[in-house]
Design a protein around this motif. Structure first.
Motif, PDB file in Angstrom:
ATOM      1  N   UNK A 203       0.864  -1.180   0.000  1.00 12.07           N
ATOM      2  CA  UNK A 203       0.000   0.000   0.000  1.00 12.07           C
ATOM      3  C   UNK A 203       0.899   1.228   0.000  1.00 12.07           C
ATOM      4  N   UNK A 204       0.619   2.176  -0.892  1.00 11.38           N
ATOM      5  CA  UNK A 204       1.439   3.385  -1.001  1.00 11.38           C
ATOM      6  C   UNK A 204       0.580   4.600  -0.670  1.00 11.38           C
ATOM      7  N   UNK A 205       1.119   5.462   0.190  1.00 13.49           N
ATOM      8  CA  UNK A 205       0.409   6.643   0.667  1.00 13.49           C
ATOM      9  C   UNK A 205       1.265   7.874   0.385  1.00 13.49           C
ATOM     10  N   UNK A 206       0.701   8.847  -0.310  1.00 14.42           N
ATOM     11  CA  UNK A 206       1.387  10.108  -0.566  1.00 14.42           C
ATOM     12  C   UNK A 206       0.698  11.213   0.228  1.00 14.42           C
ATOM     13  N   UNK A 207       1.474  11.994   0.963  1.00 15.30           N
ATOM     14  CA  UNK A 207       0.920  13.126   1.691  1.00 15.30           C
ATOM     15  C   UNK A 207       1.693  14.390   1.321  1.00 15.30           C
ATOM     16  N   UNK A 208       1.019  15.541   1.393  1.00 17.45           N
ATOM     17  CA  UNK A 208       1.724  16.784   1.092  1.00 17.45           C
ATOM     18  C   UNK A 208       0.770  17.950   0.913  1.00 17.45           C
ATOM     19  N   UNK A 209       1.354  19.115   0.696  1.00 19.82           N
ATOM     20  CA  UNK A 209       0.622  20.355   0.458  1.00 19.82           C
ATOM     21  C   UNK A 209       1.101  20.930  -0.867  1.00 19.82           C
ATOM     22  N   UNK A 210       0.241  20.930  -1.866  1.00 18.38           N
ATOM     23  CA  UNK A 210       0.660  21.329  -3.218  1.00 18.38           C
ATOM     24  C   UNK A 210       1.006  22.813  -3.318  1.00 18.38           C
ATOM     25  N   UNK A 211       0.696  23.576  -2.270  1.00 24.71           N
ATOM     26  CA  UNK A 211       1.021  25.007  -2.287  1.00 24.71           C
ATOM     27  C   UNK A 211       2.285  25.330  -1.489  1.00 24.71           C
ATOM     28  N   UNK A 212       2.914  24.317  -0.919  1.00 23.59           N
ATOM     29  CA  UNK A 212       4.112  24.528  -0.102  1.00 23.59           C
ATOM     30  C   UNK A 212       5.265  23.736  -0.712  1.00 23.59           C
ATOM     31  N   UNK A 213       5.839  24.277  -1.790  1.00 24.19           N
ATOM     32  CA  UNK A 213       6.844  23.546  -2.562  1.00 24.19           C
ATOM     33  C   UNK A 213       8.219  24.148  -2.330  1.00 24.19           C
TER      34      UNK A 213
END
Length: 442
Positions: A386-396
């Motif tokens: 199982x693969x899980x991606x987390x993040x904030x697309x506005x904080x690069x």
């Protein structure tokens, strides 16, 4: 056949190749040129295990194969129907000299190559393609058309898939059905068939219920608020996220949200809750060097250099651990998992190339990955992974990515409506009222 005068000439810089090694094949009938400076820079990137090193090597191999029986200073036909041609641009003197104007840097030699092509092909539109914003601005200052590399770029970020909807004025009997039976026909609530694994807050006049669309059963099913290793959901979106994270039929999950919404915490807690179902838990994140300097710039051995990048992940683990007393078996279980490497927190570069079978693989800060990196990670998934991606697309934090071109946005846009995939956007910060103030007002 296209009008020869309608053919454009695209001059690509190094940042485009490091983003996508197959870029020169994505300009259809138009011609593509690479300044010799780009090949020189790619030579510096060919060694290493990072994705940019892979991209550099793949491009060099492709050019070697393409030019096996030709000279690179000639226009070579690119493979494929209705494809343009390709060549390498050498340094030549220029009346308008970017090096003389801006200084002796590789970027300015690339500008000169594009200006040279503009003189050689006056009947065609010449465009410099670069992911470097500052280089685009310098090109325009020299009256040279310049664009970002658009392939794989999400056009409408504001309308990016959120994974859930709220429906008002749902008949009370349907809400009651979901509570009593646990499911209902989607046609009783929705006008159209929803996307696979899409989540809903269904509200009637007096009550509400959480639900999701199970595409395998073609039913709307009730979503219960579950607790994962001591972590309880504090809002509907967090409940949806925990449902997707612990659902064995969903193999790929992405969670998007600003700082403090609980993305990493929920992913890690759900992985610990399912520890008996998988051999290992990997929690990884890309290392983005400070001020774009390599980590060798930092003092100490490799562990000391990487600790600052991994510390936020350890903080989440400590938070979960501190839900329990030190004498409890849960507290000790987490400690044992770390000691026995059943739970591994590591930079993403250390994972590449390994077999991803029978594990939960959490990729934090996924907005700092390119679409190709995300594809590479998912394509390595083996059985029971199982693969899980987390993040904030506005904080690069990487210089050549933005909210439209990063790997997390790309994944959300491309994978929606697949039965193995679920996405949730977390909106409400749950870290503290003070943290919410920062997100809302500052």
């Amino acid at each position: 056949m296209p009008n020869p005068k309608a053919i454009k000439v695209f001059v690509l810089d190094t940042s485009v190749i490091l983003y996508d090694h197959s870029a020169i094949q994505n300009f259809q009938e138009h011609d593509v040129a690479i300044p010799i400076t780009v090949l020189e820079e790619l030579d510096n990137f060919k060694k290493g295990n990072d994705i940019k090193n892979f991209e550099a090597r793949e491009f060099i191999r492709f050019i070697d194969k393409l030019s096996a029986e030709h000279k690179l200073q000639e226009w070579l036909p690119l493979n494929g129907k209705n494809k343009g041609k390709f060549k390498v641009l050498m340094h030549t003197p220029s009346a308008l000299d970017a090096v003389e104007i801006f200084g002796d840097k590789n970027d300015h030699h690339i500008l000169n190559s594009a200006l040279q092509m503009q003189r050689e092909r006056p009947d065609n539109k010449v465009v410099l393609v670069t992911k470097d914003i500052n280089l685009r601005l310098k090109a325009r200052a020299l009256n040279l058309v310049s664009e970002d590399y658009e392939t794989g770029k999400i056009q409408d970020v504001a309308g990016l898939y959120t994974g859930n909807d709220t429906l008002e004025e749902v008949p009370a009997e349907l809400v009651n059905d979901l509570y009593e039976k646990g499911h209902c026909e989607p046609g009783k609530v929705l006008e159209a068939v929803p996307k696979d694994n899409h989540y809903f807050v269904l509200k009637s006049f007096k009550s509400s219920v959480l639900a999701y669309y199970n595409s395998a059963e073609q039913l709307l099913e009730r979503v219960d608020k579950i607790t994962a290793f001591g972590v309880k959901p504090r809002n509907a979106e967090q409940a949806f996220a925990l449902h997707a994270l612990t659902n064995p039929s969903i193999k790929l999950v992405s969670i998007q949200g600003v700082a403090g919404t609980g993305k990493t915490l929920l992913a890690l807690a759900s992985a610990l809750e399912q520890r008996r179902e998988y051999k290992q838990i990997y929690l990884a994140r890309p290392v983005v060097p400070l001020s774009n300097k390599d980590i060798g710039y930092l003092p100490g051995d490799i562990k000391s250099k990487l600790n600052p990048y991994m510390e936020p992940l350890w903080d989440n683990l400590k938070y979960i651990q501190n839900q329990f007393a030190e004498s409890s078996k849960e507290f000790q279980k987490i400690r044992d998992m770390v000691d026995l490497e059943k739970l591994v927190i590591t930079p993403l570069a250390y994972i590449r190339g390994r077999s991803l079978s029978n594990i939960i693989f959490i990729v934090d800060e996924a907005q700092n990955l390119t679409p190709h990196e995300v594809k590479t990670i998912i394509s390595r998934a083996g059985e029971n992974t199982k693969i899980i991606f987390t993040g904030d697309i506005y904080q690069i934090d990487t210089p050549y990515l933005d909210s439209q071109s990063n790997g997390l946005s790309y994944l959300i846009d491309r994978a929606k409506n697949h039965p193995l995939y679920a996405h949730i956007t977390l909106l409400k910060g749950e870290r503290s009222e003070l943290a919410n103030l920062a997100n809302e007002l500052l």
